[in-house]
Design an enzyme around this catalytic site. Structure first.
Site, short mmCIF file in Angstrom:
data_model
loop_
_atom_site.label_atom_id
_atom_site.label_comp_id
_atom_site.label_asym_id
_atom_site.label_seq_id
_atom_site.Cartn_x
_atom_site.Cartn_y
_atom_site.Cartn_z
N HIS A 16 11.44 40.29 -26.85
CA HIS A 16 12.06 40.55 -25.54
C HIS A 16 12.83 39.33 -25.06
CE1 HIS A 16 8.52 43.55 -24.89
NE2 HIS A 16 9.60 44.25 -25.18
N LYS A 40 1.39 56.37 -14.52
CA LYS A 40 0.99 55.85 -15.83
C LYS A 40 0.44 54.43 -15.75
CE LYS A 40 4.28 58.52 -18.58
NZ LYS A 40 5.51 58.41 -19.37
N ARG A 91 14.99 47.49 -33.06
CA ARG A 91 14.27 46.81 -34.14
C ARG A 91 14.48 47.50 -35.48
NH1 ARG A 91 8.91 47.04 -30.77
NH2 ARG A 91 10.14 48.83 -30.10
N SER A 129 4.92 44.98 -28.32
CA SER A 129 3.88 44.71 -27.33
C SER A 129 2.55 45.30 -27.78
CB SER A 129 4.28 45.32 -25.97
OG SER A 129 5.46 44.72 -25.48
#
Ligand code: COD
Length: 163
Positions: A16, A40, A91, A129
């Site tokens: 990031h 969420k 990615r 992550s």
């Protein structure tokens, strides 16, 4: 020109950070926008406030970068900010389908907006992550994958579980 780099950033990784640094060289102003999704929120390891604090510390050396949260549709947030460019990192091919769909939908929702994809740096292209959380949860060393602020925050979350 003003660009927005949106994400969950749970937590913020070197992948990031690399995207933010590159965007900060391309645009006059970059807003890192952390998604707030009250429904969420329990799916995230870090609260919005924790994520904002980590990203602010990790990007403090970048003068044209600001960090804030947003809720609702990204297309509406872009309008509210008066920003025209969404920056996203890619990615692998696996990211592409989802990102392509979002780019099309965001343009339908806000025709002023362009999505710009930045290829992940080779050295960070395998970092996510999710993997970082997994390694930290089981006591592994994540310091080479994340900024210092993230490593310290993970240590505070999981440190007591080690040993
Ligand atoms: N190297 C380079 N880039 C990376 C890396 C890495 N190692 N890891 C992740 N990235 C990129 C991702 O591809 C993404 O572009 C960005 O960094 C953020 O990643 P995440 O995982 O933190 O964030 P996401 O993918 O969960 O974020 C999703 C959004 C918040 C952008 C999206 O859900 C959204 O816009 N929500 C708002 C509601 C909305 O408008 N929905 C409709 C969309 S059409």
């Amino acid at each position: 020109m003003h660009a927005v780099y949106p994400g969950s950033f749970d937590p913020f990784t070197n992948g990031h950070l690399d995207v933010v640094q590159r965007a900060s060289r391309l645009f006059d102003r970059v807003t890192v926008a952390v998604l707030v999704n009250p429904r969420k929120e329990n799916r995230f390891l870090f609260s919005v406030e924790e994520r904002l604090a980590i990203i602010r510390e990790a990007t403090q050396h970048l003068n044209n970068v600001e960090v804030e949260s947003f809720s609702g549709l990204l297309a509406d947030y872009m309008r509210h900010k008066g920003a025209r460019v969404i920056v996203k990192g890619l990615r692998a091919v696996s990211d592409f389908e989802y990102e392509l769909q979002m780019a099309h939908l965001n343009r339908q929702l806000n025709p002023e907006v362009e999505t710009l994809f930045v290829m992940a740096a080779t050295r960070w292209s395998y970092i996510s992550s999710t993997m970082v959380k997994e390694i930290a949860r089981y006591g592994g060393d994540v310091s080479r994958f994340v900024p210092k602020a993230t490593a310290e925050a993970l240590e505070r979350k999981f440190g007591h579980q080690k040993g």
